[in-house]
Write an enzyme that holds these catalytic residues in place. Structure first.
Site, mmCIF file in Angstrom:
data_model
loop_
_atom_site.group_PDB
_atom_site.id
_atom_site.type_symbol
_atom_site.label_atom_id
_atom_site.label_comp_id
_atom_site.label_asym_id
_atom_site.label_seq_id
_atom_site.Cartn_x
_atom_site.Cartn_y
_atom_site.Cartn_z
ATOM 1 N N HIS A 1 0.806 -1.200 0.080
ATOM 2 C CA HIS A 1 -0.007 0.044 0.128
ATOM 3 C C HIS A 1 0.791 1.329 -0.047
ATOM 4 O O HIS A 1 2.001 1.240 0.613
ATOM 5 C CB HIS A 1 -0.967 -0.071 1.297
ATOM 6 N N GLU B 1 1.159 3.916 1.783
ATOM 7 C CA GLU B 1 1.432 4.209 3.201
ATOM 8 C C GLU B 1 2.602 3.187 3.651
ATOM 9 O O GLU B 1 3.520 3.687 4.124
ATOM 10 C CB GLU B 1 0.199 3.992 4.242
ATOM 11 N N CYS C 1 -6.093 1.901 6.034
ATOM 12 C CA CYS C 1 -6.873 0.563 6.214
ATOM 13 C C CYS C 1 -6.053 0.278 7.518
ATOM 14 O O CYS C 1 -5.332 0.871 8.034
ATOM 15 C CB CYS C 1 -6.605 -0.469 5.224
ATOM 16 N N CYS D 1 -2.233 -0.412 7.433
ATOM 17 C CA CYS D 1 -1.610 0.642 7.513
ATOM 18 C C CYS D 1 -1.564 1.819 8.772
ATOM 19 O O CYS D 1 -0.663 2.453 9.260
ATOM 20 C CB CYS D 1 -1.985 1.748 6.188
#
Lengths: 150, 150
Positions: free
Chosen positions: B58, B60, B88, B91
């Site tokens: 992801h 992040e 999410c 993260c």
């Protein structure tokens, strides 16, 4: 193929413990993981947050990346993760994205473990089982922090 | 140094949006992030889960790794993460370990976003602010999935 099909949860947790001891030797918080698919260990990892200077380098995250590389796919539905400590929020979230079939952990982590969270951060089809070789897994972490403080 | 000190949240979110658009072009779920430290952008990333075949990639997570590398330390207390979509569980957990100072996100994510979770997965000293350029950030994701389904 060095691992046979049909080994017990304790057997695979011993393999994760080997990884955790390797982390201990490197002065890392001693958590180890293996991912098993059809009876074969396809990833063996341990925490490397200090070595890599990266908070995301938990054993489970490295194991997911490694297993995905091996399988050539990012979903781990047919796999079991064995990890010596209850996965944290970050790792539970990652395991959810991976749709891992089963999570088996050793010691519980009441402060950081995923099971504190509501709703459960795991994928609805993921089975989770804690307490396998819990004392051995937990002692390693306790010994590590005892040594750090002394 | 290409960025000046004192730019607004909207300015940095525009930079994160540039990254999200880059993800869109690569047929990745279009989420982008930047990490800012003392007014400077020290990491620019976008979602690469398909490209890397890895659910942990992801924006992040990649941003935390990149910022830690730049700073030479794994804690990001003095930094702000700008991300186009609400982080999410995974993260948010990673951002908690990084003890990030501030999180600014664009669109909310009622299904996967961290704010559903109890207790909050964020570090107690982390400030979080949502809704910056929310419509632009959210439209990009909606357009992506609309295109996928058509």
């Amino acid at each position: 193929m060095s691992e046979k099909i049909g080994f017990t949860d304790e057997y695979y947790m011993q393999q994760a413990l080997k990884e955790a001891r390797e982390a201990f030797r490197k002065d890392e918080v001693p958590v180890g993981a293996v991912i098993v698919c059809e009876g074969r260990i396809i990833a063996r990892t341990h925490n490397l947050t200090e070595t890599l200077n990266d908070v995301t380098a938990h054993a489970e995250i490295l194991a997911i990346t490694s297993a995905s590389e091996t399988l050539g796919g990012k979903y781990l539905n047919g796999c079991t993760l064995y990890v010596t400590l209850e996965p944290c929020t970050m790792c539970a979230g990652a395991l959810s994205w991976a749709q891992i079939g089963r999570i088996v952990y050793g010691a519980s982590d009441p402060q950081r473990g995923f099971s504190r969270l509501t709703p459960s951060p795991l994928h609805p089809r993921t089975e989770a089982l804690g307490g396998i070789l819990a004392e051995e897994c937990g002692s390693l972490v306790k010994d590590f922090f005892k040594r750090k403080r002394s």
